[in-house]
Design an enzyme around this catalytic site. Structure first.
Site, PDB file in Angstrom:
ATOM      1  N   ASN A 250      35.953  41.129  34.603  1.00  0.00           N
ATOM      2  CA  ASN A 250      36.279  41.082  36.039  1.00  0.00           C
ATOM      3  C   ASN A 250      37.165  39.869  36.320  1.00  0.00           C
ATOM      4  O   ASN A 250      37.550  39.148  35.405  1.00  0.00           O
ATOM      5  CB  ASN A 250      34.989  41.051  36.871  1.00  0.00           C
ATOM      6  CG  ASN A 250      34.150  39.848  36.526  1.00  0.00           C
ATOM      7  OD1 ASN A 250      34.552  38.723  36.742  1.00  0.00           O
ATOM      8  ND2 ASN A 250      32.977  40.087  35.951  1.00  0.00           N
TER       9      ASN A 250
ATOM     10  N   ASP B 125      27.716  44.387  35.375  1.00  0.00           N
ATOM     11  CA  ASP B 125      26.470  45.140  35.572  1.00  0.00           C
ATOM     12  C   ASP B 125      26.258  46.161  34.452  1.00  0.00           C
ATOM     13  O   ASP B 125      25.132  46.527  34.151  1.00  0.00           O
ATOM     14  CB  ASP B 125      26.503  45.859  36.927  1.00  0.00           C
ATOM     15  CG  ASP B 125      26.353  44.866  38.071  1.00  0.00           C
ATOM     16  OD1 ASP B 125      25.579  43.904  37.908  1.00  0.00           O
ATOM     17  OD2 ASP B 125      27.031  45.034  39.102  1.00  0.00           O
TER      18      ASP B 125
ATOM     19  N   PHE C 114      24.751  34.056  44.021  1.00  0.00           N
ATOM     20  CA  PHE C 114      25.973  34.363  44.774  1.00  0.00           C
ATOM     21  C   PHE C 114      26.030  35.880  44.931  1.00  0.00           C
ATOM     22  O   PHE C 114      25.453  36.612  44.123  1.00  0.00           O
ATOM     23  CB  PHE C 114      27.215  33.909  43.996  1.00  0.00           C
ATOM     24  CG  PHE C 114      27.592  32.476  44.245  1.00  0.00           C
ATOM     25  CD1 PHE C 114      26.841  31.450  43.706  1.00  0.00           C
ATOM     26  CD2 PHE C 114      28.704  32.154  45.006  1.00  0.00           C
ATOM     27  CE1 PHE C 114      27.183  30.126  43.928  1.00  0.00           C
ATOM     28  CE2 PHE C 114      29.059  30.838  45.241  1.00  0.00           C
ATOM     29  CZ  PHE C 114      28.299  29.820  44.691  1.00  0.00           C
TER      30      PHE C 114
ATOM     31  N   LYS D  98      19.710  41.344  47.978  1.00  0.00           N
ATOM     32  CA  LYS D  98      19.751  40.672  46.669  1.00  0.00           C
ATOM     33  C   LYS D  98      18.820  39.457  46.654  1.00  0.00           C
ATOM     34  O   LYS D  98      18.139  39.198  45.663  1.00  0.00           O
ATOM     35  CB  LYS D  98      21.186  40.255  46.336  1.00  0.00           C
ATOM     36  CG  LYS D  98      22.043  41.454  45.952  1.00  0.00           C
ATOM     37  CD  LYS D  98      23.474  41.112  45.607  1.00  0.00           C
ATOM     38  CE  LYS D  98      24.221  42.412  45.315  1.00  0.00           C
ATOM     39  NZ  LYS D  98      25.640  42.259  45.092  1.00  0.00           N
TER      40      LYS D  98
ATOM     41  N   LYS E  28      15.811  39.519  43.982  1.00  0.00           N
ATOM     42  CA  LYS E  28      15.893  38.562  42.854  1.00  0.00           C
ATOM     43  C   LYS E  28      15.023  37.331  43.081  1.00  0.00           C
ATOM     44  O   LYS E  28      15.039  36.406  42.290  1.00  0.00           O
ATOM     45  CB  LYS E  28      17.360  38.179  42.611  1.00  0.00           C
ATOM     46  CG  LYS E  28      18.231  39.406  42.303  1.00  0.00           C
ATOM     47  CD  LYS E  28      19.671  39.062  41.993  1.00  0.00           C
ATOM     48  CE  LYS E  28      20.535  40.307  42.002  1.00  0.00           C
ATOM     49  NZ  LYS E  28      21.493  40.394  40.908  1.00  0.00           N
TER      50      LYS E  28
HETATM   51  O1  PMT Z   1      34.903  32.376  39.429  1.00  0.00           O
HETATM   52  P1  PMT Z   1      35.783  32.345  40.660  1.00  0.00           P
HETATM   53  O2  PMT Z   1      37.159  32.910  40.404  1.00  0.00           O
HETATM   54  O3  PMT Z   1      35.818  30.983  41.286  1.00  0.00           O
HETATM   55  O4  PMT Z   1      35.157  33.339  41.748  1.00  0.00           O
HETATM   56  C1  PMT Z   1      33.937  33.026  42.356  1.00  0.00           C
HETATM   57  C2  PMT Z   1      33.010  34.257  42.467  1.00  0.00           C
HETATM   58  C3  PMT Z   1      33.632  35.276  43.414  1.00  0.00           C
HETATM   59  C4  PMT Z   1      32.818  34.905  41.080  1.00  0.00           C
HETATM   60  C5  PMT Z   1      31.650  33.722  42.998  1.00  0.00           C
HETATM   61  O5  PMT Z   1      31.853  33.117  44.270  1.00  0.00           O
HETATM   62  C6  PMT Z   1      30.628  34.844  43.133  1.00  0.00           C
HETATM   63  O6  PMT Z   1      30.532  35.495  44.153  1.00  0.00           O
HETATM   64  N1  PMT Z   1      29.818  35.073  42.060  1.00  0.00           N
HETATM   65  C7  PMT Z   1      28.845  36.157  41.978  1.00  0.00           C
HETATM   66  C8  PMT Z   1      29.573  37.435  41.699  1.00  0.00           C
HETATM   67  C9  PMT Z   1      28.629  38.593  41.458  1.00  0.00           C
HETATM   68  O7  PMT Z   1      28.526  39.012  40.348  1.00  0.00           O
HETATM   69  O8  PMT Z   1      27.934  38.971  42.444  1.00  0.00           O
HETATM   70  P2  PMT Z   1      26.800  40.165  42.348  1.00  0.00           P
HETATM   71  O9  PMT Z   1      26.580  40.517  43.733  1.00  0.00           O
HETATM   72  O10 PMT Z   1      27.250  41.223  41.396  1.00  0.00           O
HETATM   73  O11 PMT Z   1      25.533  39.441  41.714  1.00  0.00           O
HETATM   74  C10 PMT Z   1      24.564  38.787  42.517  1.00  0.00           C
HETATM   75  C11 PMT Z   1      23.954  37.644  41.736  1.00  0.00           C
HETATM   76  O12 PMT Z   1      23.228  38.134  40.601  1.00  0.00           O
HETATM   77  C12 PMT Z   1      24.960  36.658  41.179  1.00  0.00           C
HETATM   78  O13 PMT Z   1      24.438  35.355  41.324  1.00  0.00           O
HETATM   79  C13 PMT Z   1      25.086  37.042  39.712  1.00  0.00           C
HETATM   80  O14 PMT Z   1      25.384  35.897  38.885  1.00  0.00           O
HETATM   81  C14 PMT Z   1      23.710  37.604  39.397  1.00  0.00           C
HETATM   82  N2  PMT Z   1      23.714  38.672  38.387  1.00  0.00           N
HETATM   83  C15 PMT Z   1      24.390  39.819  38.620  1.00  0.00           C
HETATM   84  C16 PMT Z   1      24.327  40.843  37.674  1.00  0.00           C
HETATM   85  C17 PMT Z   1      23.562  40.650  36.485  1.00  0.00           C
HETATM   86  N3  PMT Z   1      23.509  41.590  35.554  1.00  0.00           N
HETATM   87  N4  PMT Z   1      22.914  39.477  36.310  1.00  0.00           N
HETATM   88  C18 PMT Z   1      22.958  38.491  37.245  1.00  0.00           C
HETATM   89  O15 PMT Z   1      22.364  37.438  37.070  1.00  0.00           O
END
Ligand code: PMT
Length: 396
Positions: free
Chosen positions: A204, A273, A317, A331, A335
């Site tokens: 990504n 994911d 995040f 979320k 989590k």
């Molecule tokens: O890296 P940059 O270019 O500075 O960009 C920043 C960012 C956009 C990546 C950052 O600000 C951000 O939003 N990061 C989280 C992105 C994300 O994957 O969001 P999510 O909604 O898919 O996941 C929610 C949370 O669960 C996140 O904290 C993620 O790290 C965590 N997660 C998600 C999937 C997974 N399989 N395991 C996880 O731990």
């Protein structure tokens, strides 16, 4: 950490003087009150008008301009940065010579001072210059070490001014309160890569900037910081233990390894994911008009941590393109987090790859606090401020 702080910038006569303008611009952008002192030689490279315009204040250039301007400027500074720092200014301060405004201010200044050397490689290597640097370090002065490479004089070697971003980071470290001392902060950053075959992967747009900013800010505030990073183009922040991973499953394994020691976890990584169900041993051939991939679910790292949370503070995040707050709330709940930093990545200046972000902070008690556009560095400090508040709050 720079907002509202008073920073004095000394500019000396090197071709790199024009890059000091980027440093002043960065300081002002971060909200620091910035005053500039230029030597006579610096003014031969860049006009004082440039710095007056960027800092919003007249530039000081002369020792005998009415009152004791050197004392005023020395007292003003909560931190001083000399950028670029020539062999001349290093030699003068190392030997207590005060024969112009900048050298006099620096001798009168009791705030931390950061020198950012920039000069020809042979000059930089000269034993007299190295002796000045050694002496200044012994006296407690700070240095943004110069880079090595092609120099403006046509030579190759050490002497290239450190990058303005690294200089800003360093000034931030000098000014940061050590309010996270004694804590271990585990940060994840960047994307994961899920291989398809020996030459391809699914990934990504995460650059790692957000997570690296959190890691750097936590280190500046005195924490032990472990950064588990996916592949990025960024240099690891100073003072941070960086662990490199590629896939979500590798990230899970390394995060679990450090989790028992962590007091705080900030998960800024964009974890894939799903991963390809099988990795082809050889490069997948271009054959049919379509190619079907079967993907299987990756483990949710943060949800795994949330199940064994203990007294830790967990910050997640969420990168969303619609229904920002409802999804963030879900979320946070699923989590078992204390704080969810929700970014709508469709907004200008927000999300992937940018130096800024626009987020809403979503709390367990239902509060939602929208924040204005700010640099990722400023946001990192804001998140850490919230972490400290959450740690101080009485438990349920
Ligand atoms: O890296 P940059 O270019 O500075 O960009 C920043 C960012 C956009 C990546 C950052 O600000 C951000 O939003 N990061 C989280 C992105 C994300 O994957 O969001 P999510 O909604 O898919 O996941 C929610 C949370 O669960 C996140 O904290 C993620 O790290 C965590 N997660 C998600 C999937 C997974 N399989 N395991 C996880 O731990």
């Amino acid at each position: 950490m720079l907002a509202g702080r008073k920073v004095l910038v000394g500019v000396t006569g090197s071709i790199a003087a024009y890059r000091a303008a980027e440093v002043v611009r960065g300081l002002v952008r971060e909200g620091a009150e910035t005053r500039v002192v230029m030597t006579a030689a610096a003014r031969r490279f860049v006009s004082h008008v440039t710095f007056a315009t960027l800092s919003g204040h007249p530039v000081a250039t002369r020792l005998f301009d009415g009152g004791p301007v050197h004392i005023e400027l020395a007292r003003f500074a909560e931190a001083a940065v000399v950028v670029p720092a020539t062999a001349n200014i290093l030699g003068k301060v190392a030997h207590g010579i005060a024969d112009d405004l900048l050298s006099t201010v620096l001798l009168a200044c009791t705030a931390p001072v950061l020198f950012c050397p920039a000069m020809n490689a042979s000059m930089y290597r000269h034993p007299a210059v190295q002796a000045s640097i050694g002496r200044l370090k012994e006296m407690g002065y700070h240095f943004a070490e110069p880079g090595t490479g092609a120099l403006a004089c046509g030579e190759e070697g050490p002497g290239r001014l450190a990058e303005p971003e690294a200089i800003l980071e360093h000034v931030g470290r000098l000014l940061a309160p050590k309010d996270l001392a004694g804590l271990t902060v585990l940060v994840t950053a960047g994307p994961t890569r899920e291989p398809l075959d020996p030459v391809r992967f699914i990934s990504n747009r995460s650059s790692g900037k957000m997570g690296y900013a959190v890691a750097a800010a936590a280190a500046a505030r005195g924490a032990r910081v472990i950064l588990v990073s996916g592949p990025t183009q960024l240099a690891p922040p100073a003072g941070v233990e960086t662990v490199w991973v590629e896939t979500a499953r590798e990230m899970l394994a390394r995060v679990r390894e450090f989790y028992p020691a962590a007091d705080v976890v900030v998960k800024a990584a964009a974890v894939a994911d799903y991963r390809p169900a099988g990795v082809s041993e050889h490069k997948i051939k271009k054959e049919g008009e379509t190619l079907h991939l079967v993907l299987e679910k990756n483990p949710d790292i943060l949800a795994t941590l949330g199940r064994e949370k203990g007294r830790r503070i967990l910050v997640g995040f969420a990168a969303e393109t619609e229904e920002l707050v409802p999804r963030a709330r879900r979320k946070l709940e699923e989590k078992n987090l204390d704080l969810l930093v929700a970014n709508d990545v469709t907004l200008p200046g927000a999300g992937f790859g940018t130096d800024t972000n626009v987020v809403q902070l979503v709390y367990r008690d239902g509060r939602v606090v929208p924040l204005p556009l700010m640099t990722k560095r400023a946001l990192a400090h804001r998140i850490l401020d919230e972490v400290l508040r959450l740690r101080a709050a009485p438990g349920p």
